[in-house]
Design a protein around this motif. Structure first.
Motif, PDB file in Angstrom:
ATOM      1  N   GLY A  29     -25.203  84.214  42.602  1.00  0.00           N
ATOM      2  CA  GLY A  29     -25.510  84.756  41.089  1.00  0.00           C
ATOM      3  C   GLY A  29     -25.274  86.210  40.696  1.00  0.00           C
ATOM      4  O   GLY A  29     -25.298  86.479  39.466  1.00  0.00           O
ATOM      5  N   ARG A  30     -25.100  86.912  41.760  1.00  0.00           N
ATOM      6  CA  ARG A  30     -24.968  88.511  41.621  1.00  0.00           C
ATOM      7  C   ARG A  30     -24.044  89.059  42.406  1.00  0.00           C
ATOM      8  O   ARG A  30     -24.097  88.661  43.600  1.00  0.00           O
ATOM      9  N   SER A  31     -23.096  89.740  42.085  1.00  0.00           N
ATOM     10  CA  SER A  31     -21.949  90.292  42.978  1.00  0.00           C
ATOM     11  C   SER A  31     -22.618  91.620  43.850  1.00  0.00           C
ATOM     12  O   SER A  31     -23.352  92.289  43.190  1.00  0.00           O
ATOM     13  N   PHE A  32     -22.054  91.427  44.942  1.00  0.00           N
ATOM     14  CA  PHE A  32     -22.445  92.768  45.727  1.00  0.00           C
ATOM     15  C   PHE A  32     -22.062  94.063  45.192  1.00  0.00           C
ATOM     16  O   PHE A  32     -22.804  94.953  45.409  1.00  0.00           O
ATOM     17  N   SER A  33     -21.008  94.154  44.174  1.00  0.00           N
ATOM     18  CA  SER A  33     -20.373  95.240  43.734  1.00  0.00           C
ATOM     19  C   SER A  33     -21.290  95.895  42.658  1.00  0.00           C
ATOM     20  O   SER A  33     -21.232  97.114  42.527  1.00  0.00           O
ATOM     21  N   THR A  34     -22.187  95.039  42.369  1.00  0.00           N
ATOM     22  CA  THR A  34     -23.278  95.561  41.104  1.00  0.00           C
ATOM     23  C   THR A  34     -24.402  96.309  41.917  1.00  0.00           C
ATOM     24  O   THR A  34     -25.085  96.830  41.136  1.00  0.00           O
ATOM     25  N   TYR A  35     -24.550  95.869  43.273  1.00  0.00           N
ATOM     26  CA  TYR A  35     -25.939  96.539  43.716  1.00  0.00           C
ATOM     27  C   TYR A  35     -25.596  98.253  43.835  1.00  0.00           C
ATOM     28  O   TYR A  35     -24.548  98.519  44.389  1.00  0.00           O
ATOM     29  N   ASP A  36     -26.596  99.104  43.691  1.00  0.00           N
ATOM     30  CA  ASP A  36     -26.553 100.357  44.063  1.00  0.00           C
ATOM     31  C   ASP A  36     -27.059 100.314  45.454  1.00  0.00           C
ATOM     32  O   ASP A  36     -27.991  99.596  46.148  1.00  0.00           O
ATOM     33  N   MET A  37     -26.228 100.807  46.409  1.00  0.00           N
ATOM     34  CA  MET A  37     -26.461 101.024  47.893  1.00  0.00           C
ATOM     35  C   MET A  37     -26.807 102.266  48.301  1.00  0.00           C
ATOM     36  O   MET A  37     -26.202 103.554  48.022  1.00  0.00           O
ATOM     37  N   GLY A  38     -27.622 102.359  49.367  1.00  0.00           N
ATOM     38  CA  GLY A  38     -28.285 103.983  49.804  1.00  0.00           C
ATOM     39  C   GLY A  38     -28.370 103.881  51.132  1.00  0.00           C
ATOM     40  O   GLY A  38     -28.828 102.867  51.784  1.00  0.00           O
ATOM     41  N   TRP A  39     -28.493 104.885  51.984  1.00  0.00           N
ATOM     42  CA  TRP A  39     -28.977 105.382  53.169  1.00  0.00           C
ATOM     43  C   TRP A  39     -30.019 106.361  53.188  1.00  0.00           C
ATOM     44  O   TRP A  39     -29.873 107.532  52.410  1.00  0.00           O
ATOM     45  N   PHE A  40     -30.957 106.030  54.074  1.00  0.00           N
ATOM     46  CA  PHE A  40     -32.279 106.979  54.115  1.00  0.00           C
ATOM     47  C   PHE A  40     -32.423 107.158  55.495  1.00  0.00           C
ATOM     48  O   PHE A  40     -31.774 106.202  56.454  1.00  0.00           O
ATOM     49  N   ARG A  41     -33.153 108.261  56.001  1.00  0.00           N
ATOM     50  CA  ARG A  41     -33.383 108.365  57.273  1.00  0.00           C
ATOM     51  C   ARG A  41     -34.804 108.638  57.502  1.00  0.00           C
ATOM     52  O   ARG A  41     -35.379 109.576  56.536  1.00  0.00           O
ATOM     53  N   GLN A  42     -35.486 108.341  58.586  1.00  0.00           N
ATOM     54  CA  GLN A  42     -36.766 108.549  58.603  1.00  0.00           C
ATOM     55  C   GLN A  42     -36.878 109.342  60.242  1.00  0.00           C
ATOM     56  O   GLN A  42     -36.574 108.542  61.142  1.00  0.00           O
ATOM     57  N   VAL A  43     -37.644 110.334  60.373  1.00  0.00           N
ATOM     58  CA  VAL A  43     -38.138 110.911  61.550  1.00  0.00           C
ATOM     59  C   VAL A  43     -39.419 110.672  61.541  1.00  0.00           C
ATOM     60  O   VAL A  43     -40.352 110.735  60.625  1.00  0.00           O
ATOM     61  N   ARG A  44     -39.885 110.310  62.902  1.00  0.00           N
ATOM     62  CA  ARG A  44     -41.712 109.873  63.040  1.00  0.00           C
ATOM     63  C   ARG A  44     -42.287 110.994  62.707  1.00  0.00           C
ATOM     64  O   ARG A  44     -42.274 112.302  62.934  1.00  0.00           O
ATOM     65  N   GLY A  45     -43.417 110.813  61.808  1.00  0.00           N
ATOM     66  CA  GLY A  45     -44.202 111.862  61.382  1.00  0.00           C
ATOM     67  C   GLY A  45     -43.677 112.404  60.359  1.00  0.00           C
ATOM     68  O   GLY A  45     -44.587 113.507  59.739  1.00  0.00           O
TER      69      GLY A  45
END
Length: 128
Positions: A29-45
């Motif tokens: 029902g929704r095209s993948f192209s319509t999603y905003d996509m992101g990358w985040f990173r996490q360092v412990r603490g």
């Protein structure tokens, strides 16, 4: 609902490169192209850090980068394959973190709180 699966993490020597991938599956029902996509990173603490994001607005694709990896990261997406990738170059020890792929419906906000869908993360370890 969107499911995200990252891959491509691993151990790399300082100065090396890695290419992270994220495969997305979503309800019809929704095209993948319509999603905003992101990358985040996490360092412990430490707080999560924005790495990059891409959005499609009409016929224009936008890509945004966080300051820490701005000149060393390249984000791309393949809408036909429901995938995004993150190329990381000239890695340093400080880039060691868990990298998360994220998704949201279109909006003008790109903080971590604005992305409701997260993958399980992929570990990137840079050895000095």
């Amino acid at each position: 609902q969107v499911q995200l699966v990252e891959s491509g993490g691993g151990v790399v020597q300082a100065g090396g490169s890695l290419r992270l991938s994220c495969a997305a599956s979503h309800a019809p029902g929704r095209s993948f192209s319509t999603y905003d996509m992101g990358w985040f990173r996490q360092v412990r603490g430490k707080e999560g850090e924005f790495v990059a994001a891409t959005s499609n607005r009409g016929s224009t694709a936008y890509i945004y980068y966080g300051d820490s990896l701005k000149r060393r990261a390249t984000m791309s997406r393949d809408n036909a394959k429901n995938m995004v990738e993150l190329q990381l170059n000239d890695l340093t020890f400080e880039d060691t973190a868990i990298y998360y792929c994220t998704a949201k419906t279109p909006s003008s906000r790109f903080s971590s709180d604005d992305f409701p869908y997260w993958g399980q993360g992929t570990q990137v370890t840079v050895s000095s």
